[in-house]
Write an enzyme that holds these catalytic residues in place. Sequence first.
Site, short mmCIF file in Angstrom:
data_model
loop_
_atom_site.label_atom_id
_atom_site.label_comp_id
_atom_site.label_asym_id
_atom_site.label_seq_id
_atom_site.Cartn_x
_atom_site.Cartn_y
_atom_site.Cartn_z
N ASP A 29 -1.48 -57.65 -6.03
CA ASP A 29 -0.98 -59.02 -5.95
C ASP A 29 -0.89 -59.65 -7.32
O ASP A 29 -1.75 -59.43 -8.18
CB ASP A 29 -1.90 -59.88 -5.09
CG ASP A 29 -1.70 -59.67 -3.59
OD1 ASP A 29 -1.19 -58.60 -3.22
OD2 ASP A 29 -2.05 -60.58 -2.82
N CYS A 54 1.40 -67.06 -1.02
CA CYS A 54 0.39 -67.74 -0.20
C CYS A 54 -0.60 -68.49 -1.08
O CYS A 54 -0.67 -68.28 -2.29
CB CYS A 54 -0.38 -66.72 0.64
SG CYS A 54 0.64 -65.79 1.80
N TYR A 94 -5.96 -52.08 8.50
CA TYR A 94 -6.92 -51.63 7.48
C TYR A 94 -8.34 -52.11 7.78
O TYR A 94 -9.24 -51.92 6.95
CB TYR A 94 -6.48 -52.08 6.08
CG TYR A 94 -6.03 -53.52 6.00
CD1 TYR A 94 -6.95 -54.55 5.82
CD2 TYR A 94 -4.69 -53.86 6.10
CE1 TYR A 94 -6.55 -55.87 5.77
CE2 TYR A 94 -4.28 -55.18 6.04
CZ TYR A 94 -5.19 -56.18 5.87
OH TYR A 94 -4.79 -57.48 5.82
N ASN A 105 3.77 -77.90 3.97
CA ASN A 105 4.61 -78.48 2.92
C ASN A 105 3.98 -79.79 2.50
O ASN A 105 3.41 -80.50 3.36
CB ASN A 105 6.02 -78.80 3.43
CG ASN A 105 6.88 -77.57 3.65
OD1 ASN A 105 6.62 -76.50 3.11
ND2 ASN A 105 7.93 -77.73 4.45
N HIS A 147 6.14 -74.12 4.31
CA HIS A 147 6.55 -72.89 3.62
C HIS A 147 5.47 -72.29 2.73
O HIS A 147 5.72 -71.32 2.01
CB HIS A 147 7.81 -73.16 2.81
CG HIS A 147 9.00 -73.46 3.65
ND1 HIS A 147 9.26 -74.73 4.14
CD2 HIS A 147 10.00 -72.65 4.13
CE1 HIS A 147 10.37 -74.69 4.86
NE2 HIS A 147 10.83 -73.46 4.87
N GLU A 185 2.11 -60.48 -3.02
CA GLU A 185 2.13 -59.03 -3.08
C GLU A 185 3.33 -58.53 -3.90
O GLU A 185 4.42 -59.07 -3.79
CB GLU A 185 2.22 -58.41 -1.67
CG GLU A 185 1.16 -58.90 -0.70
CD GLU A 185 1.67 -60.02 0.20
OE1 GLU A 185 1.07 -60.23 1.27
OE2 GLU A 185 2.66 -60.69 -0.19
#
Length: 224
Positions: A29, A54, A94, A105, A147, A185
């Site tokens: 990331d 994020c 995982y 927002n 968002h 990512e």
Amino acid sequence: MTLDEAISSLRRGEFVLLYDSGKRENEVDMVVAAQFVTPEHISRMRQNAGGLICLAIEDSFAKSLNLQYMHNILSQSGDIDSDSKKMIMGTAPYGDHPTFSISINHRKTYTGITDKDRALTIKEMAQLYHSDDAKNQFITSFATPGHVPLLLASNGLLAKRQGHTEMSVYLAQLANLTPVTAICEMMDGQTYSALTPEKAQKFAKEYAIPFIDGKELLEFSKVR
């Protein structure tokens, strides 16, 4: 590069590349301290990383805002029938639980998705950490759905979970910065998969960005 160089980079408002582990997502990331985020940071994450941008936040901050994990919100919802609740992911492939909460927002944004809008939402959330009236300001200043997905770091950080959410917040704490981080990512446009650690290290070297292996960070946290 060393951990000290990574901490210095974060303090300057610059990026760090963070690899979790081959036993987890096996992903790298791009990480930056949320308090320094500008539209340029968002643009670079879009173009050089390409994953989901994020906002990872520290546990006590999340609790002060009464934020919950999305899988728990959906599980407790009376508007979702029992069959549909089978879709809810409690554990990722995982082995860890997802850290997603709601997406937001800032109310001063328009669509919320532009580089300027997402930078505003992210930076304002970092500033909210220092507010004496965080919960009320959160409710009045932000809207959901939005968002910017919020990720809630586990209580105890790396002692509890060793994901990018916890690792990035831990790095911010080591740098004595606000424990809120923007992460994304890194994807590979040639293989259509996650960028390999080897390719990410090559990118890091080319652009002089510190690369941190999660195993090293975990060992460091155990010593401390």
